[in-house]
Structure formats: structure tokens, C-alpha cells
Design a protein around this motif. Structure first.
Motif, mmCIF file in Angstrom:
data_model
loop_
_atom_site.group_PDB
_atom_site.id
_atom_site.type_symbol
_atom_site.label_atom_id
_atom_site.label_comp_id
_atom_site.label_asym_id
_atom_site.label_seq_id
_atom_site.Cartn_x
_atom_site.Cartn_y
_atom_site.Cartn_z
ATOM 1 N N GLY A 236 0.788 -1.228 0.000
ATOM 2 C CA GLY A 236 0.000 0.000 0.000
ATOM 3 C C GLY A 236 0.819 1.276 0.000
ATOM 4 N N ARG A 237 2.110 1.159 -0.364
ATOM 5 C CA ARG A 237 2.994 2.330 -0.339
ATOM 6 C C ARG A 237 3.501 2.663 -1.734
ATOM 7 N NH1 ARG A 237 5.714 -0.556 3.984
ATOM 8 N NH2 ARG A 237 7.532 -0.684 2.614
ATOM 9 N N GLY A 238 3.502 3.945 -2.031
ATOM 10 C CA GLY A 238 4.140 4.459 -3.236
ATOM 11 C C GLY A 238 5.232 5.422 -2.814
ATOM 12 N N SER A 239 6.208 5.607 -3.667
ATOM 13 C CA SER A 239 7.313 6.522 -3.398
ATOM 14 C C SER A 239 7.357 7.567 -4.500
ATOM 15 C CB SER A 239 8.621 5.726 -3.352
ATOM 16 O OG SER A 239 9.712 6.574 -3.081
ATOM 17 N N VAL A 240 7.725 8.780 -4.142
ATOM 18 C CA VAL A 240 7.747 9.885 -5.094
ATOM 19 C C VAL A 240 9.166 10.438 -5.187
ATOM 20 C CG1 VAL A 240 6.818 12.176 -5.625
ATOM 21 C CG2 VAL A 240 5.358 10.476 -4.525
ATOM 22 N N GLY A 241 9.574 10.755 -6.393
ATOM 23 C CA GLY A 241 10.850 11.420 -6.621
ATOM 24 C C GLY A 241 10.687 12.453 -7.716
ATOM 25 N N TYR A 242 11.546 13.474 -7.693
ATOM 26 C CA TYR A 242 11.411 14.551 -8.672
ATOM 27 C C TYR A 242 12.714 15.304 -8.829
ATOM 28 C CZ TYR A 242 10.289 16.612 -4.131
ATOM 29 O OH TYR A 242 10.297 16.951 -2.802
ATOM 30 N N TRP A 243 12.845 15.954 -9.981
ATOM 31 C CA TRP A 243 13.937 16.895 -10.232
ATOM 32 C C TRP A 243 13.452 17.948 -11.225
ATOM 33 C CZ3 TRP A 243 15.357 17.069 -15.334
ATOM 34 C CH2 TRP A 243 15.220 15.902 -16.098
ATOM 35 N N VAL A 244 14.065 19.105 -11.155
ATOM 36 C CA VAL A 244 13.744 20.202 -12.069
ATOM 37 C C VAL A 244 15.062 20.708 -12.636
ATOM 38 C CG1 VAL A 244 12.789 22.538 -12.238
ATOM 39 C CG2 VAL A 244 11.620 20.823 -10.862
ATOM 40 N N GLY A 245 15.077 21.001 -13.928
ATOM 41 C CA GLY A 245 16.281 21.538 -14.562
ATOM 42 C C GLY A 245 16.729 22.823 -13.889
ATOM 43 N N ALA A 246 18.025 23.043 -13.858
ATOM 44 C CA ALA A 246 18.608 24.183 -13.133
ATOM 45 C C ALA A 246 18.002 25.523 -13.544
ATOM 46 C CB ALA A 246 20.125 24.197 -13.324
ATOM 47 N N ALA A 247 17.723 25.700 -14.816
ATOM 48 C CA ALA A 247 17.176 26.973 -15.302
ATOM 49 C C ALA A 247 15.743 27.212 -14.840
ATOM 50 C CB ALA A 247 17.237 27.018 -16.830
ATOM 51 N N HIS A 248 15.095 26.197 -14.277
ATOM 52 C CA HIS A 248 13.676 26.303 -13.933
ATOM 53 C C HIS A 248 13.421 26.219 -12.426
ATOM 54 C CE1 HIS A 248 13.063 25.857 -18.212
ATOM 55 N NE2 HIS A 248 13.825 24.784 -18.172
ATOM 56 N N ARG A 249 14.451 26.229 -11.629
ATOM 57 C CA ARG A 249 14.284 26.068 -10.182
ATOM 58 C C ARG A 249 13.811 27.364 -9.522
ATOM 59 N NH1 ARG A 249 19.839 22.699 -9.918
ATOM 60 N NH2 ARG A 249 18.979 20.798 -10.819
ATOM 61 N N ASN A 250 13.260 27.212 -8.327
ATOM 62 C CA ASN A 250 12.797 28.333 -7.505
ATOM 63 C C ASN A 250 11.653 29.109 -8.150
ATOM 64 O OD1 ASN A 250 14.784 27.842 -5.444
ATOM 65 N ND2 ASN A 250 16.282 28.697 -6.878
ATOM 66 N N LYS A 251 10.763 28.377 -8.844
ATOM 67 C CA LYS A 251 9.603 28.998 -9.495
ATOM 68 C C LYS A 251 8.295 28.339 -9.056
ATOM 69 C CE LYS A 251 12.320 30.201 -13.559
ATOM 70 N NZ LYS A 251 12.515 30.019 -15.002
ATOM 71 N N GLY A 252 8.353 27.464 -8.037
ATOM 72 C CA GLY A 252 7.148 26.792 -7.569
ATOM 73 C C GLY A 252 6.746 25.590 -8.404
ATOM 74 N N ILE A 253 7.605 25.184 -9.322
ATOM 75 C CA ILE A 253 7.285 24.073 -10.216
ATOM 76 C C ILE A 253 7.126 22.776 -9.443
ATOM 77 C CG2 ILE A 253 8.133 22.678 -12.148
ATOM 78 C CD1 ILE A 253 9.476 25.315 -13.170
ATOM 79 N N VAL A 254 8.061 22.495 -8.537
ATOM 80 C CA VAL A 254 7.992 21.247 -7.772
ATOM 81 C C VAL A 254 6.711 21.198 -6.959
ATOM 82 C CG1 VAL A 254 9.022 19.937 -5.864
ATOM 83 C CG2 VAL A 254 10.461 20.771 -7.716
#
Length: 178
Positions: free
Chosen positions: A94-112
Motif C-alpha cells: 500500500g505504499r508508493g514513493s515519489v521522486g522529482y527533479w527540475v532543470g537548473a534553469a527552472h528552479r525556484n519557481k514553484g514548479i515542484v
């Protein structure tokens, strides 16, 4: 075994969708990042063939039922800016795991935050998922703050949890419950 069907998910100004070959530029940028290849399956300093293979592996996850890998794309332009995935290694419990990354040019914009909220809402609504987990290095404040904004609770510090770049690293463990 019938492959999983991957939906497209709305995430405010972004859209979560399957990877396409048009996303090769983003994968190339990620392969040059000092951290992304250490903690993901993005190959370091990827050649064209390795980028195509990476994109193919994202689709193969559906066939093997190991998870869903989404490109995070700008909803207006469809330009990919990152990746987020729901991994099903422990789905039988019953468990799922989440992972993510955002390209350097797109960070700190609330995308994640936008992508994580959309993915988590969709994932937790599934019958077979009762708990979502994610792991973040303590120094990665932007990532753990995004998790907290999306309803994840820090459960603790897992000491020497994972090897990253040849060194054992501590990780904060976060969860979101149904």
C-alpha cells in the motif's frame, strides 16, 4: 501483463505527461547537473543514444509496473522543465514513493510544489495506495519545503540511508497519508 496507462495531469501552470523525444534537451541539461545523475537514473554527461535510452526507460516503467515517470511541462508551451515519478516498488504493502527533479534553469519557481501536489493528489486517490513516501537530503531545503507545502509530514532523519556519489547520505523521510 498489460502495461499501466499513464494519464496526463494538470498541475496549475504545468502539465504532467509522458516523456517524448522532444524532451531530449532537458535530459541533456539534467545529465550535466552535478547532482541529478547521482540520485536519479539520468546518465551523467549523456550522449544522444543514452538520452534516447533514458526516455525509453521512462515508458518501460509502465510495462514492468514499476511506476509512472512524468515530464513536468509548461502547460502553454509544452516545454519540459523537470521530471516527477510515482514508484510502485512497495505497492503490495500500500505504499508508493515519489521522486522529482527540475532543470537548473527552472528552479525556484514553484514548479515542484505544483507538480508534487498534482501527482500526490492523483496517487493517493488510487485504491492501492494508502501512503506516499519521499526522501530528501537535509541540505535540500527547497525540496523538503515543497513536500511540506504539499501535505507531507517529516517523519524523521534516516541516518546513512542512501549512497549518493559514493558516500552514504542522511535523508529526511516524508510521508503523506490517504
Amino acid at each position: 501483463m498489460v502495461p499501466l496507462i499513464q494519464p496526463a495531469l494538470d498541475a496549475s501552470e504545468y502539465r504532467l505527461r509522458p516523456f517524448t523525444l522532444q524532451d531530449a534537451g532537458l535530459v541533456r541539461q539534467a545529465s550535466l547537473d552535478p547532482l541529478i545523475p547521482l540520485i536519479t537514473t539520468v546518465p551523467a554527461n549523456a550522449a544522444d543514444e543514452e538520452i534516447v535510452d533514458y526516455i525509453g526507460r521512462q515508458h518501460q516503467r509502465l510495462v514492468t509496473h514499476s511506476g509512472y515517470s512524468f515530464a513536468i511541462a509548461d502547460a502553454k508551451t509544452d516545454q519540459a522543465v523537470g521530471q516527477i515519478g510515482l514508484w510502485l516498488k512497495n505497492i503490495d504493502q500500500g505504499r508508493g514513493s515519489v521522486g522529482y527533479w527540475v532543470g537548473a534553469a527552472h528552479r525556484n519557481k514553484g514548479i515542484v510544489s505544483s507538480a508534487l501536489d498534482a501527482l500526490s493528489t492523483w496517487a493517493i486517490a488510487r485504491r492501492d495506495i494508502h501512503r506516499l513516501e519521499l526522501y530528501v537530503e537535509p541540505w535540500n531545503e527547497g525540496s523538503w519545503r515543497a513536500a511540506e507545502r504539499c501535505g507531507y509530514t517529516r517523519e524523521g532523519l534516516l541516518r546513512s540511508w542512501q549512497e549518493v556519489g559514493g558516500l552514504r547520505k542522511d535523508m529526511y523521510m516524508y510521508s503523506r497519508l490517504k
